[in-house]
Enzyme design. Structure first.
Site, PDB file in Angstrom:
ATOM      1  N   ASN A  54     -89.991  -3.673  22.677  1.00  0.00           N
ATOM      2  CA  ASN A  54     -89.230  -2.666  23.417  1.00  0.00           C
ATOM      3  C   ASN A  54     -89.836  -1.287  23.184  1.00  0.00           C
ATOM      4  O   ASN A  54     -90.358  -0.982  22.102  1.00  0.00           O
ATOM      5  CB  ASN A  54     -87.731  -2.711  23.108  1.00  0.00           C
ATOM      6  CG  ASN A  54     -87.369  -2.690  21.652  1.00  0.00           C
ATOM      7  OD1 ASN A  54     -88.169  -3.023  20.790  1.00  0.00           O
ATOM      8  ND2 ASN A  54     -86.146  -2.307  21.364  1.00  0.00           N
ATOM      9  N   GLU A  56     -88.768   2.617  23.867  1.00  0.00           N
ATOM     10  CA  GLU A  56     -87.672   3.507  24.261  1.00  0.00           C
ATOM     11  C   GLU A  56     -88.195   4.877  24.674  1.00  0.00           C
ATOM     12  O   GLU A  56     -89.393   5.151  24.591  1.00  0.00           O
ATOM     13  CB  GLU A  56     -86.668   3.596  23.103  1.00  0.00           C
ATOM     14  CG  GLU A  56     -86.071   2.216  22.823  1.00  0.00           C
ATOM     15  CD  GLU A  56     -84.986   2.205  21.760  1.00  0.00           C
ATOM     16  OE1 GLU A  56     -84.847   3.206  21.018  1.00  0.00           O
ATOM     17  OE2 GLU A  56     -84.281   1.176  21.680  1.00  0.00           O
ATOM     18  N   CYS A  65     -87.287  -3.198  27.792  1.00  0.00           N
ATOM     19  CA  CYS A  65     -87.078  -4.289  26.829  1.00  0.00           C
ATOM     20  C   CYS A  65     -88.391  -5.008  26.530  1.00  0.00           C
ATOM     21  O   CYS A  65     -89.331  -5.006  27.335  1.00  0.00           O
ATOM     22  CB  CYS A  65     -86.110  -5.311  27.395  1.00  0.00           C
ATOM     23  SG  CYS A  65     -84.402  -4.782  27.465  1.00  0.00           S
ATOM     24  N   GLU A  67     -88.986  -8.214  26.544  1.00  0.00           N
ATOM     25  CA  GLU A  67     -89.271  -9.313  27.475  1.00  0.00           C
ATOM     26  C   GLU A  67     -89.954  -8.789  28.731  1.00  0.00           C
ATOM     27  O   GLU A  67     -90.914  -9.376  29.229  1.00  0.00           O
ATOM     28  CB  GLU A  67     -87.978 -10.030  27.863  1.00  0.00           C
ATOM     29  CG  GLU A  67     -87.248 -10.685  26.707  1.00  0.00           C
ATOM     30  CD  GLU A  67     -86.260  -9.762  26.022  1.00  0.00           C
ATOM     31  OE1 GLU A  67     -86.536  -8.548  25.901  1.00  0.00           O
ATOM     32  OE2 GLU A  67     -85.213 -10.256  25.580  1.00  0.00           O
ATOM     33  N   CYS A 106     -81.470  -9.674  27.804  1.00  0.00           N
ATOM     34  CA  CYS A 106     -80.401  -8.996  28.544  1.00  0.00           C
ATOM     35  C   CYS A 106     -80.389  -9.500  29.993  1.00  0.00           C
ATOM     36  O   CYS A 106     -81.315 -10.184  30.451  1.00  0.00           O
ATOM     37  CB  CYS A 106     -80.580  -7.483  28.488  1.00  0.00           C
ATOM     38  SG  CYS A 106     -81.844  -6.854  29.625  1.00  0.00           S
ATOM     39  N   CYS A 109     -83.473  -8.600  32.112  1.00  0.00           N
ATOM     40  CA  CYS A 109     -84.666  -9.403  31.762  1.00  0.00           C
ATOM     41  C   CYS A 109     -84.532 -10.838  32.276  1.00  0.00           C
ATOM     42  O   CYS A 109     -85.515 -11.440  32.725  1.00  0.00           O
ATOM     43  CB  CYS A 109     -84.905  -9.389  30.262  1.00  0.00           C
ATOM     44  SG  CYS A 109     -85.479  -7.784  29.670  1.00  0.00           S
TER      45      CYS A 109
HETATM   46  N1  THU Z   1     -83.625  -4.998  23.852  1.00  0.00           N
HETATM   47  C1  THU Z   1     -84.722  -5.771  24.110  1.00  0.00           C
HETATM   48  O1  THU Z   1     -85.877  -5.299  24.056  1.00  0.00           O
HETATM   49  N2  THU Z   1     -84.526  -7.075  24.435  1.00  0.00           N
HETATM   50  C2  THU Z   1     -83.324  -7.709  24.394  1.00  0.00           C
HETATM   51  O2  THU Z   1     -83.272  -8.906  24.634  1.00  0.00           O
HETATM   52  C3  THU Z   1     -82.112  -6.954  24.084  1.00  0.00           C
HETATM   53  C4  THU Z   1     -82.279  -5.488  23.927  1.00  0.00           C
HETATM   54  C5  THU Z   1     -83.843  -3.601  23.449  1.00  0.00           C
HETATM   55  C6  THU Z   1     -83.453  -2.556  24.436  1.00  0.00           C
HETATM   56  C7  THU Z   1     -83.260  -1.355  23.519  1.00  0.00           C
HETATM   57  O3  THU Z   1     -84.532  -0.736  23.260  1.00  0.00           O
HETATM   58  C8  THU Z   1     -82.761  -1.960  22.223  1.00  0.00           C
HETATM   59  O4  THU Z   1     -83.113  -3.332  22.275  1.00  0.00           O
HETATM   60  C9  THU Z   1     -81.263  -1.821  22.010  1.00  0.00           C
HETATM   61  O5  THU Z   1     -80.568  -2.295  23.098  1.00  0.00           O
END
Ligand code: THU
Length: 150
Positions: A54, A56, A65, A67, A106, A109
């Site tokens: 991920n 940000e 994310c 994925e 999520c 994704c």
């Molecule tokens: N996140 C992911 O990268 N993948 C997931 O399956 C769930 C959430 C990330 C998004 C964000 O950067 C952090 O986790 C908190 O939500």
């Protein structure tokens, strides 16, 4: 269980290799806002493993994310069909411990994966730090809307 040969020549069970790659990718997560680090390892139909973490952003919504990072890397490199993905996520200073909450893809994704995967055979591997769980994409995104609907 399917087997895959890693770059070092060792043959791994599919889930174990994808989980290991997801854990490695998680080390690159850029998470100054949520402090929740996620890694993903996506097996392409070309046999290549595409990883992602991920990423940000100070404006929050542009964050991506793990994925989707992996999917977009793969598609941009010419791979548009996928067989399986492993996902591992936890607070950035922790590795998933026994009994940890499973980090599963999520909703956004899941829909992005749906575009490029056979929902009945695509495998999603997640872990609670002890056990490994496997779901099909169809289990995670039932009654989905995909390219054939248009
Ligand atoms: N996140 C992911 O990268 N993948 C997931 O399956 C769930 C959430 C990330 C998004 C964000 O950067 C952090 O986790 C908190 O939500």
């Amino acid at each position: 269980m399917k087997e895959l040969k890693a770059a070092d020549g060792v043959v791994y069970e599919e889930a174990a290799l994808l989980m290991k790659k997801a854990q490695e990718a998680r080390k690159n997560a850029y998470t100054p806002y949520s402090h929740f680090a996620v890694g993903a390892a996506l097996l392409g139909s070309d046999g290549v493993i595409y990883t992602g973490c991920n990423v940000e952003n100070a404006a929050y919504s542009p964050g991506n994310c793990a994925e989707r990072t992996a999917v977009f890397k793969a598609v941009s490199e010419g791979c548009k069909r996928f067989e399986a993905v492993a996902v591992v996520g936890a607070k950035e200073e922790e590795v998933p411990q026994a009994g940890a909450a499973v980090c599963s893809p999520c909703g956004v994704c899941r829909q992005v994966l749906r575009e490029f995967c056979d929902e009945k055979t695509f495998r999603v591997y997640v872990t609670d730090g002890v056990s490994l769980f496997c779901y099909t994409l169809e289990e995670l995104l039932p009654l989905s809307f995909g390219p054939e609907n248009l």
